[in-house]
Design an enzyme around this catalytic site. Structure first.
Site, PDB file in Angstrom:
ATOM      1  N   ASP A 269     -23.102   1.773 -25.940  1.00 21.67           N
ATOM      2  CA  ASP A 269     -24.069   1.289 -24.950  1.00 21.67           C
ATOM      3  C   ASP A 269     -25.269   1.890 -25.093  1.00 21.67           C
ATOM      4  O   ASP A 269     -25.685   2.993 -25.167  1.00 21.67           O
ATOM      5  CB  ASP A 269     -23.391   1.845 -23.467  1.00 21.67           C
ATOM      6  CG  ASP A 269     -24.262   1.236 -22.413  1.00 21.67           C
ATOM      7  OD1 ASP A 269     -25.371   0.662 -22.631  1.00 21.67           O
ATOM      8  OD2 ASP A 269     -23.768   1.230 -21.108  1.00 21.67           O
TER       9      ASP A 269
ATOM     10  N   LYS B  41     -39.852  -6.146 -20.205  1.00 23.30           N
ATOM     11  CA  LYS B  41     -40.572  -6.690 -21.682  1.00 23.30           C
ATOM     12  C   LYS B  41     -42.070  -6.272 -21.788  1.00 23.30           C
ATOM     13  O   LYS B  41     -42.611  -6.067 -22.926  1.00 23.30           O
ATOM     14  CB  LYS B  41     -40.397  -8.104 -21.907  1.00 23.30           C
ATOM     15  CG  LYS B  41     -38.785  -8.409 -22.025  1.00 23.30           C
ATOM     16  CD  LYS B  41     -37.869  -7.715 -23.084  1.00 23.30           C
ATOM     17  CE  LYS B  41     -36.591  -8.429 -23.273  1.00 23.30           C
ATOM     18  NZ  LYS B  41     -35.915  -7.516 -24.453  1.00 23.30           N
TER      19      LYS B  41
ATOM     20  N   SER C 282     -40.771 -10.108 -25.717  1.00 20.81           N
ATOM     21  CA  SER C 282     -40.609 -11.615 -25.513  1.00 20.81           C
ATOM     22  C   SER C 282     -41.861 -12.132 -24.872  1.00 20.81           C
ATOM     23  O   SER C 282     -42.732 -11.477 -24.700  1.00 20.81           O
ATOM     24  CB  SER C 282     -39.764 -11.480 -24.140  1.00 20.81           C
ATOM     25  OG  SER C 282     -39.635 -12.870 -23.768  1.00 20.81           O
TER      26      SER C 282
ATOM     27  N   TYR D 292     -37.295  -8.629 -15.251  1.00 24.22           N
ATOM     28  CA  TYR D 292     -36.967  -8.834 -16.720  1.00 24.22           C
ATOM     29  C   TYR D 292     -38.412  -8.865 -17.320  1.00 24.22           C
ATOM     30  O   TYR D 292     -38.486  -8.202 -18.344  1.00 24.22           O
ATOM     31  CB  TYR D 292     -36.312 -10.436 -16.949  1.00 24.22           C
ATOM     32  CG  TYR D 292     -36.152 -10.624 -18.576  1.00 24.22           C
ATOM     33  CD1 TYR D 292     -35.072  -9.966 -19.320  1.00 24.22           C
ATOM     34  CD2 TYR D 292     -37.095 -11.644 -19.111  1.00 24.22           C
ATOM     35  CE1 TYR D 292     -34.872 -10.014 -20.515  1.00 24.22           C
ATOM     36  CE2 TYR D 292     -37.192 -11.639 -20.611  1.00 24.22           C
ATOM     37  CZ  TYR D 292     -35.871 -11.160 -21.164  1.00 24.22           C
ATOM     38  OH  TYR D 292     -35.840 -11.258 -22.499  1.00 24.22           O
TER      39      TYR D 292
HETATM   40  N1  LIG Z   1     -32.819 -15.894 -25.873  1.00 28.40           N
HETATM   41  C1  LIG Z   1     -34.134 -15.780 -25.675  1.00 28.40           C
HETATM   42  O1  LIG Z   1     -34.426 -16.866 -25.429  1.00 28.40           O
HETATM   43  C2  LIG Z   1     -34.787 -14.474 -25.686  1.00 28.40           C
HETATM   44  C3  LIG Z   1     -34.440 -13.344 -25.973  1.00 28.40           C
HETATM   45  N2  LIG Z   1     -35.025 -12.361 -26.022  1.00 28.40           N
HETATM   46  C4  LIG Z   1     -34.597 -10.934 -26.171  1.00 28.40           C
HETATM   47  O2  LIG Z   1     -33.789 -10.639 -27.660  1.00 28.40           O
HETATM   48  C5  LIG Z   1     -32.842  -9.781 -27.405  1.00 28.40           C
HETATM   49  C6  LIG Z   1     -31.413 -10.599 -27.860  1.00 28.40           C
HETATM   50  O3  LIG Z   1     -31.336 -11.817 -26.930  1.00 28.40           O
HETATM   51  P1  LIG Z   1     -30.277 -12.700 -27.204  1.00 28.40           P
HETATM   52  O4  LIG Z   1     -29.532 -12.529 -28.659  1.00 28.40           O
HETATM   53  O5  LIG Z   1     -30.758 -13.951 -26.740  1.00 28.40           O
HETATM   54  O6  LIG Z   1     -29.053 -12.300 -25.920  1.00 28.40           O
HETATM   55  P2  LIG Z   1     -27.594 -12.273 -25.958  1.00 28.40           P
HETATM   56  O7  LIG Z   1     -27.134 -12.173 -24.569  1.00 28.40           O
HETATM   57  O8  LIG Z   1     -27.002 -13.393 -26.791  1.00 28.40           O
HETATM   58  O9  LIG Z   1     -27.075 -10.922 -27.067  1.00 28.40           O
HETATM   59  C7  LIG Z   1     -27.444  -9.816 -26.616  1.00 28.40           C
HETATM   60  C8  LIG Z   1     -26.424  -8.875 -27.165  1.00 28.40           C
HETATM   61  O10 LIG Z   1     -26.770  -7.560 -26.723  1.00 28.40           O
HETATM   62  C9  LIG Z   1     -25.609  -6.623 -26.417  1.00 28.40           C
HETATM   63  N3  LIG Z   1     -26.005  -5.772 -25.472  1.00 28.40           N
HETATM   64  C10 LIG Z   1     -26.168  -6.160 -23.781  1.00 28.40           C
HETATM   65  N4  LIG Z   1     -26.441  -4.726 -23.315  1.00 28.40           N
HETATM   66  C11 LIG Z   1     -25.945  -3.918 -24.063  1.00 28.40           C
HETATM   67  C12 LIG Z   1     -25.955  -2.471 -24.145  1.00 28.40           C
HETATM   68  N5  LIG Z   1     -26.034  -1.695 -23.032  1.00 28.40           N
HETATM   69  N6  LIG Z   1     -25.486  -1.914 -25.303  1.00 28.40           N
HETATM   70  C13 LIG Z   1     -25.303  -2.444 -26.472  1.00 28.40           C
HETATM   71  N7  LIG Z   1     -25.512  -3.759 -26.287  1.00 28.40           N
HETATM   72  C14 LIG Z   1     -25.617  -4.361 -25.460  1.00 28.40           C
HETATM   73  C15 LIG Z   1     -24.701  -7.873 -25.646  1.00 28.40           C
HETATM   74  O11 LIG Z   1     -23.315  -7.451 -25.933  1.00 28.40           O
HETATM   75  C16 LIG Z   1     -24.892  -9.196 -26.739  1.00 28.40           C
HETATM   76  O12 LIG Z   1     -24.166  -8.967 -27.863  1.00 28.40           O
HETATM   77  C17 LIG Z   1     -32.887  -9.419 -25.895  1.00 28.40           C
HETATM   78  O13 LIG Z   1     -33.580  -8.189 -25.870  1.00 28.40           O
HETATM   79  C18 LIG Z   1     -33.681 -10.309 -25.102  1.00 28.40           C
HETATM   80  O14 LIG Z   1     -34.301  -9.943 -24.046  1.00 28.40           O
HETATM   81  C19 LIG Z   1     -36.588 -12.368 -26.130  1.00 28.40           C
HETATM   82  C20 LIG Z   1     -36.891 -13.462 -25.876  1.00 28.40           C
HETATM   83  C21 LIG Z   1     -36.329 -14.717 -25.777  1.00 28.40           C
HETATM   84  C1  LIG Z   2     -38.591 -15.699 -22.005  1.00 26.66           C
HETATM   85  C2  LIG Z   2     -37.121 -15.812 -22.210  1.00 26.66           C
HETATM   86  O1  LIG Z   2     -36.892 -16.841 -22.246  1.00 26.66           O
HETATM   87  C3  LIG Z   2     -36.441 -14.564 -22.391  1.00 26.66           C
HETATM   88  C4  LIG Z   2     -35.163 -14.729 -22.274  1.00 26.66           C
HETATM   89  O2  LIG Z   2     -37.198 -13.801 -22.916  1.00 26.66           O
END
Ligand SMILES: NC(=O)C1=CN([C@@H]2O[C@H](COP(=O)(O)OP(=O)(O)OC[C@H]3O[C@@H](n4cnc5c(N)ncnc54)[C@H](O)[C@@H]3O)[C@@H](O)[C@H]2O)C=CC1
Ligand SMILES: CC(=O)C(C)=O
Length: 259
Positions: A62, A159, A142, A155
């Protein structure tokens, strides 16, 4: 942009953007330490990486727990025989109007999205120094780290904080040969957006799928972003091609936010 033999740790590597980064960097020749809470999914990503002929290790942690992040880095070093790049990708979303936000949910997201990145920066820089080597630290911000988004206020604040940590750490660690940068994706079609879309529906009565579609319609390049689009920037930031870049939070969003 080859990363042959580099040891890269990716947090949040079980799915979505983290999985995409892990696979892309493995394709560039890196061996990958996979860290997440979802161990079953991590094992599946490990299989995908090994099928590419690269080494991978799995560690359940975590990222909000400082000791767990230090342990994850120690494990990567032991399991894969080194440590070169830290990718602080793990994060969670949270959708709520500012008027309704409650302390427990704020504390949870701050612990994961800000402290998780802080411990990742601190622990990886300490390891690079102990090993007497240069290193690269890459953090997930982000478009919401450049513009505050309605209903995503807390959120967005996390970021923005990642950008601040990225700048400060870049200044503190530059003399040790450690660079610190961030990637700022736009609207990526992962589980995170499924959750955001559902929550917007519940709060505003917008039909399911509409919020995601509305945001995608606003992208100049005309399509949603894929994890591989994000991974292409991260591969550059992990490679020697970015050696003269530090403290930057680089947008990769297909044309949403212009800075
Ligand atoms: N999906 C989007 O549109 C965007 C995502 N992001 C950022 O990119 C990163 C990845 O996002 P996604 O892949 O879309 O999200 P997702 O929800 O699909 O995957 C996130 C992963 O992080 C893991 N996770 C969450 N909390 C955790 C913790 N406390 N310790 C260890 N692992 C943990 C989850 O188990 C999951 O496998 C995040 O930081 C998110 O804020 C940034 C901009 C846009
Ligand atoms: C802007 C946005 O969609 C995230 C999840 O960062």
């Amino acid at each position: 942009m080859r990363l042959d033999g580099k040891i890269v740790l990716v947090t949040g590597a079980a799915q979505g953007i983290g999985r995409g980064i892990a696979l892309r960097l493995a394709n560039e020749g890196a061996n990958i330490a996979l860290v997440d809470l979802k161990t079953e999914k991590l094992e599946s990503v490990r299989g995908e990486i090994e099928a590419l002929g690269r080494k991978a290790s799995v560690f359940a942690a975590d990222v909000s727990q400082r000791d767990a992040v230090y342990a994850a880095i120690d494990h990567a070093e032991t399991a894969l025989g080194g440590f070169d790049v830290m990718i602080n990708n793990a994060g969670i979303a949270q959708v709520n109007p500012i008027a309704d936000v409650m302390p427990e949910e704020v504390e949870r997201i701050l612990r994961i999205n800000i402290q998780g990145v802080l411990w990742g920066i601190q622990a990886s820089a300490a390891k690079f120094k102990t090993r007497g080597q240069k290193g690269k630290i890459i953090n997930a911000s982000s478009i919401a780290g450049h513009d505050g988004f309605a209903l995503l206020g807390v959120y967005s604040a996390t970021k923005f904080a990642v950008r601040a940590l990225t700048q400060s750490a870049a200044k503190e660690y530059a003399s040790s040969g450690i660079t610190v940068n961030a990637y700022c994706p736009g609207i990526v079609g992962t589980d995170m957006w499924v959750e955001i879309d559902e929550r917007f529906s519940a709060l505003t009565g917008t039909p399911k799928g509409e919020t995601y579609r509305k945001y995608v319609d606003g992208i100049a390049l005309g399509r949603a972003q894929t994890p591989d689009d994000v991974a292409a920037l991260v591969a550059f930031l992990a490679s020697a091609d970015s050696d003269y870049i530090t403290g930057q939070s680089i947008l990769t969003d297909g044309g949403i936010v212009y800075r």
